[in-house]
Design a protein around this motif. Structure first.
Motif, PDB file in Angstrom:
ATOM      1  N   PRO A 139       0.626  -1.614   0.350  1.00 25.56           N
ATOM      2  CA  PRO A 139       0.722   0.010  -0.212  1.00 25.56           C
ATOM      3  C   PRO A 139       0.599   1.154  -0.133  1.00 25.56           C
ATOM      4  CG  PRO A 139      -0.447  -1.289   1.866  1.00 25.56           C
ATOM      5  CD  PRO A 139       0.690  -2.174   1.485  1.00 25.56           C
ATOM      6  N   ARG A 140       2.585   0.966   0.083  1.00 21.15           N
ATOM      7  CA  ARG A 140       3.225   1.988   0.645  1.00 21.15           C
ATOM      8  C   ARG A 140       3.127   2.618  -0.935  1.00 21.15           C
ATOM      9  NH1 ARG A 140       6.112   4.645   4.414  1.00 21.15           N
ATOM     10  NH2 ARG A 140       5.457   2.375   5.836  1.00 21.15           N
ATOM     11  N   SER A 141       3.210   1.629  -2.115  1.00 20.82           N
ATOM     12  CA  SER A 141       3.409   2.191  -4.094  1.00 20.82           C
ATOM     13  C   SER A 141       2.873   2.274  -3.676  1.00 20.82           C
ATOM     14  CB  SER A 141       4.021   0.974  -3.730  1.00 20.82           C
ATOM     15  OG  SER A 141       2.789  -0.065  -4.745  1.00 20.82           O
ATOM     16  N   LEU A 142       1.301   2.810  -3.105  1.00 18.31           N
ATOM     17  CA  LEU A 142       0.063   3.841  -4.341  1.00 18.31           C
ATOM     18  C   LEU A 142       0.949   4.832  -4.690  1.00 18.31           C
ATOM     19  CD1 LEU A 142      -2.706   1.583  -2.537  1.00 18.31           C
ATOM     20  CD2 LEU A 142      -2.432   1.937  -4.915  1.00 18.31           C
ATOM     21  N   LYS A 143       0.625   5.444  -5.809  1.00 15.41           N
ATOM     22  CA  LYS A 143       0.520   6.945  -6.637  1.00 15.41           C
ATOM     23  C   LYS A 143      -0.306   8.012  -4.726  1.00 15.41           C
ATOM     24  CE  LYS A 143       1.785   5.994 -10.845  1.00 15.41           C
ATOM     25  NZ  LYS A 143       1.868   5.651 -12.598  1.00 15.41           N
ATOM     26  N   GLY A 144       0.301   8.538  -5.471  1.00 13.53           N
ATOM     27  CA  GLY A 144      -0.881   9.704  -4.012  1.00 13.53           C
ATOM     28  C   GLY A 144       0.449  11.183  -3.985  1.00 13.53           C
ATOM     29  N   PRO A 145      -0.127  11.852  -2.550  1.00 11.98           N
ATOM     30  CA  PRO A 145      -0.705  10.713  -1.504  1.00 11.98           C
ATOM     31  C   PRO A 145      -2.159  10.911  -2.272  1.00 11.98           C
ATOM     32  CG  PRO A 145       0.355  13.377  -1.423  1.00 11.98           C
ATOM     33  CD  PRO A 145       0.639  12.405  -2.401  1.00 11.98           C
ATOM     34  N   LEU A 146      -3.362  10.425  -1.897  1.00 13.24           N
ATOM     35  CA  LEU A 146      -4.798  10.624  -2.230  1.00 13.24           C
ATOM     36  C   LEU A 146      -5.683  10.529  -0.414  1.00 13.24           C
ATOM     37  CD1 LEU A 146      -4.639   7.036  -3.639  1.00 13.24           C
ATOM     38  CD2 LEU A 146      -5.014   9.005  -4.878  1.00 13.24           C
ATOM     39  N   GLU A 147      -6.297  11.512  -0.371  1.00 14.36           N
ATOM     40  CA  GLU A 147      -7.135  11.698   0.531  1.00 14.36           C
ATOM     41  C   GLU A 147      -8.172  10.904   0.878  1.00 14.36           C
ATOM     42  OE1 GLU A 147      -8.300  15.401  -0.260  1.00 14.36           O
ATOM     43  OE2 GLU A 147      -6.079  16.454   0.424  1.00 14.36           O
ATOM     44  N   CYS A 148      -8.975  10.733   2.183  1.00 12.85           N
ATOM     45  CA  CYS A 148      -9.870   9.879   2.869  1.00 12.85           C
ATOM     46  C   CYS A 148     -10.276  10.159   3.250  1.00 12.85           C
ATOM     47  CB  CYS A 148      -9.362   8.135   2.444  1.00 12.85           C
ATOM     48  SG  CYS A 148      -7.978   7.869   3.630  1.00 12.85           S
ATOM     49  N   ARG A 149     -12.003  10.020   3.990  1.00 12.13           N
ATOM     50  CA  ARG A 149     -12.475  10.598   5.026  1.00 12.13           C
ATOM     51  C   ARG A 149     -12.334   8.841   6.649  1.00 12.13           C
ATOM     52  NH1 ARG A 149     -17.921  11.524   3.368  1.00 12.13           N
ATOM     53  NH2 ARG A 149     -17.107   9.825   1.599  1.00 12.13           N
ATOM     54  N   ILE A 150     -12.608   9.399   7.616  1.00 15.32           N
ATOM     55  CA  ILE A 150     -12.741   7.913   8.226  1.00 15.32           C
ATOM     56  C   ILE A 150     -14.116   7.065   8.122  1.00 15.32           C
ATOM     57  CG2 ILE A 150     -12.804   7.349  10.935  1.00 15.32           C
ATOM     58  CD1 ILE A 150     -11.689   9.380  11.451  1.00 15.32           C
ATOM     59  N   PRO A 151     -13.408   5.566   7.294  1.00 13.77           N
ATOM     60  CA  PRO A 151     -14.934   4.990   7.523  1.00 13.77           C
ATOM     61  C   PRO A 151     -15.509   4.887   8.310  1.00 13.77           C
ATOM     62  CG  PRO A 151     -13.075   3.626   7.040  1.00 13.77           C
ATOM     63  CD  PRO A 151     -12.513   4.552   7.577  1.00 13.77           C
ATOM     64  N   ARG A 152     -16.750   3.834   7.434  1.00 15.00           N
ATOM     65  CA  ARG A 152     -17.648   2.896   9.274  1.00 15.00           C
ATOM     66  C   ARG A 152     -17.156   1.715   8.708  1.00 15.00           C
ATOM     67  NH1 ARG A 152     -23.341   5.616   8.807  1.00 15.00           N
ATOM     68  NH2 ARG A 152     -24.354   3.261   9.582  1.00 15.00           N
ATOM     69  N   ARG A 153     -17.327   1.255   9.981  1.00 10.03           N
ATOM     70  CA  ARG A 153     -16.669  -0.795   9.754  1.00 10.03           C
ATOM     71  C   ARG A 153     -18.249  -1.457   9.336  1.00 10.03           C
ATOM     72  NH1 ARG A 153     -12.532  -3.484  10.711  1.00 10.03           N
ATOM     73  NH2 ARG A 153     -12.050  -1.634  12.238  1.00 10.03           N
ATOM     74  N   LEU A 154     -17.965  -2.415   8.493  1.00 10.42           N
ATOM     75  CA  LEU A 154     -18.736  -2.978   7.883  1.00 10.42           C
ATOM     76  C   LEU A 154     -18.249  -4.623   8.361  1.00 10.42           C
ATOM     77  CD1 LEU A 154     -18.519  -2.036   4.797  1.00 10.42           C
ATOM     78  CD2 LEU A 154     -20.281  -1.374   5.600  1.00 10.42           C
ATOM     79  N   GLY A 155     -20.345  -5.128   8.633  1.00 13.37           N
ATOM     80  CA  GLY A 155     -19.747  -6.577   9.562  1.00 13.37           C
ATOM     81  C   GLY A 155     -20.885  -7.544   8.179  1.00 13.37           C
ATOM     82  N   ILE A 156     -20.901  -8.875   8.629  1.00 11.91           N
ATOM     83  CA  ILE A 156     -21.628  -9.736   8.027  1.00 11.91           C
ATOM     84  C   ILE A 156     -23.724  -8.887   8.514  1.00 11.91           C
ATOM     85  CG2 ILE A 156     -22.736 -12.468   7.987  1.00 11.91           C
ATOM     86  CD1 ILE A 156     -20.277 -13.336   8.672  1.00 11.91           C
ATOM     87  N   SER A 157     -23.838  -8.087   9.243  1.00 14.80           N
ATOM     88  CA  SER A 157     -25.189  -7.677   9.340  1.00 14.80           C
ATOM     89  C   SER A 157     -25.274  -6.950   8.288  1.00 14.80           C
ATOM     90  CB  SER A 157     -24.984  -7.392  10.788  1.00 14.80           C
ATOM     91  OG  SER A 157     -24.252  -6.546  11.055  1.00 14.80           O
ATOM     92  N   ASP A 158     -24.400  -6.137   8.036  1.00 17.13           N
ATOM     93  CA  ASP A 158     -24.909  -5.350   6.359  1.00 17.13           C
ATOM     94  C   ASP A 158     -24.374  -5.786   5.539  1.00 17.13           C
ATOM     95  OD1 ASP A 158     -24.286  -2.987   8.282  1.00 17.13           O
ATOM     96  OD2 ASP A 158     -22.214  -3.674   8.493  1.00 17.13           O
ATOM     97  N   TYR A 159     -24.821  -7.205   5.353  1.00 16.41           N
ATOM     98  CA  TYR A 159     -24.430  -7.773   3.784  1.00 16.41           C
ATOM     99  C   TYR A 159     -26.020  -7.589   3.196  1.00 16.41           C
ATOM    100  CZ  TYR A 159     -29.092 -10.137   4.900  1.00 16.41           C
ATOM    101  OH  TYR A 159     -30.517 -10.455   5.419  1.00 16.41           O
ATOM    102  N   GLU A 160     -27.036  -7.110   2.995  1.00 17.39           N
ATOM    103  CA  GLU A 160     -27.875  -5.932   2.581  1.00 17.39           C
ATOM    104  C   GLU A 160     -28.101  -5.296   1.776  1.00 17.39           C
ATOM    105  OE1 GLU A 160     -33.168  -6.309   1.459  1.00 17.39           O
ATOM    106  OE2 GLU A 160     -32.153  -6.734   4.257  1.00 17.39           O
TER     107      GLU A 160
END
Length: 412
Positions: A139-160
């Motif tokens: 992942p350090r080799s990805l061209k950037g820098p690229l910006e991102c926000r803090i994501p939410r965690r997803l689990g199996i209960s989020d399948y739909e």
């Protein structure tokens, strides 16, 4: 040996067949039993019985596939397995061929499956899709820098929510969407210690983009990304930025190359990093192989939804179909074999019959299915598959049936 429709009462027996095949991993019996139950409840299935006990099974799942700008119904051959008691007795081929017949009689024009190896399902008329590139990268080799926000965690209960987001993902030719959300859940149950990260930028705060990953080794990796989903290029770039944030700890990710993406374009010094890591568990060289196959079930129906941008070409098609030999005598569907007058172009069609004034293309349904979907061009198929015709027709088909590379972008 009796063949009958599968029922919910067959869950334990089918799970036992899966266990014999090594599909149910030790310590994960509950997850795999739930997977079996999902498959049996959401799909169409057949079992073969011996002494009133299921010993072989085949299950199909409904889906849609994007063909250029069209959405067409297809069938996924989702699971075929046989007990160790009755291997090499033709049960897998018989059950699968009868499943294909049922799908064809319901008006499904094509079917897809994931193959355990190339050759077995060719006997049922399937031809291989194009290879998928499975990449490894730091992942350090990805061209950037690229910006991102803090994501939410997803689990199996989020399948739909994940199924809905994947159903809206960035469109491309060959894109597959299983009909039932529980099919998404089954795939997530299969991943060991899997987890997801995502963003909820869709209408009314719905899930819009993210990925699902599982650690192949804890702490430093490699981590495997089962799938990405996103609706826009900007969302894809944010996911790349999110992967960059792992680089202080995770040395390597592996993933199937997303549709329409050449992963090497995203990396700094890909050859240098590949040579440095070669031979280690963190190597970044990829694997490239075809894992899925396709076959037409109803040629006239499929071509009715085929609108190609190239110049129209009309020819006589002599089509052979090996599945006929595996079908019972009383099957109404006998495969796609026969003589057709075919037009490929903005308005395509296939009409049973013969015209002496047309050039003749001879092909197996395996090869013609690959041509129809764009898995391989006519000149390529003429070299390596069961497709022959006058050189002028082969070259014309290379122009008229020029299609983007199909990518289901959904494991099955």
């Amino acid at each position: 040996m009796q063949i009958r429709a599968v029922t919910s009462n067959d869950t334990d027996a089918v799970h036992g067949i899966w266990r014999e095949a090594g599909w149910a991993l030790p310590g994960r019996e509950q997850e795999h039993r739930e997977m079996v139950q999902i498959f049996l409840e959401s799909g169409r299935g057949l079992v073969a019985e011996l002494d009133d006990q299921p010993v072989a099974m085949a299950v199909t799942q409904p889906a849609t596939m994007r063909y250029l700008s069209e959405s067409i119904p297809v069938s996924i051959v989702a699971a075929v397995n046989t007990s160790q008691r009755v291997r090499r007795r033709g049960l897998a081929g018989r059950l699968t061929s009868q499943q294909l017949a049922a799908e064809a009689e319901d008006g499904i024009p094509a079917a897809l499956l994931g193959m355990f190896d190339q050759g077995f399902y060719n006997r049922l008329g399937f031809g291989s899709g194009p290879p998928t590139y499975f990449v490894g990268f730091d992942p350090r080799s990805l061209k950037g820098p690229l910006e991102c926000r803090i994501p939410r965690r997803l689990g199996i209960s989020d399948y739909e929510a994940i199924w809905q987001a994947r159903s809206r993902r960035y469109p491309h030719h060959g894109m597959l969407i299983p009909t039932h959300p529980t099919y998404q859940k089954a795939g997530m149950l299969e991943s060991e210690d899997g987890t997801g990260l995502g963003y909820f930028d869709g209408p009314d705060g719905t899930l819009s983009h993210g990925f699902w990953l599982e650690p192949r080794e804890q702490e430093f990796g490699p981590y495997h990304i089962d799938f990405f989903f996103y609706e826009t290029p900007a969302q894809f770039r944010e996911l790349l930025g999110l992967l960059q944030t792992f680089s202080d700890q995770v040395y390597t990710f592996t993933a199937p190359e997303p549709a329409l993406v050449q992963w090497q374009d995203l990396l700094n010094e890909p050859f240098r990093r590949s040579r440095i890591a070669r031979g280690s568990k963190h190597q970044t060289e990829g694997k490239y192989f075809a894992w899925w196959q396709v076959r037409l079930l109803d040629l006239p129906l499929a071509l009715a939804s085929t609108h190609l941008p190239g110049p129209p070409v009309t020819f006589q098609l002599d089509l052979s179909d090996p599945v006929r030999a595996l079908l019972p005598d009383d099957s109404r569907w006998r495969g796609c074999g026969g003589s057709y007058i075919v037009t490929l172009g903005p308005e395509s069609s296939a009409i049973r019959g013969e015209r002496a004034d047309l050039p003749v293309l001879r092909a197996s349904v395996n090869a013609f299915s690959r041509l129809w979907l764009g898995a391989r061009s006519a000149p390529e198929l003429a070299l390596t598959d069961d497709l022959t015709g006058p050189p002028a027709l082969i070259q014309q088909l290379a122009i008229s049936a020029l299609l983007p590379r199909p990518n289901p972008d959904w494991a099955f």
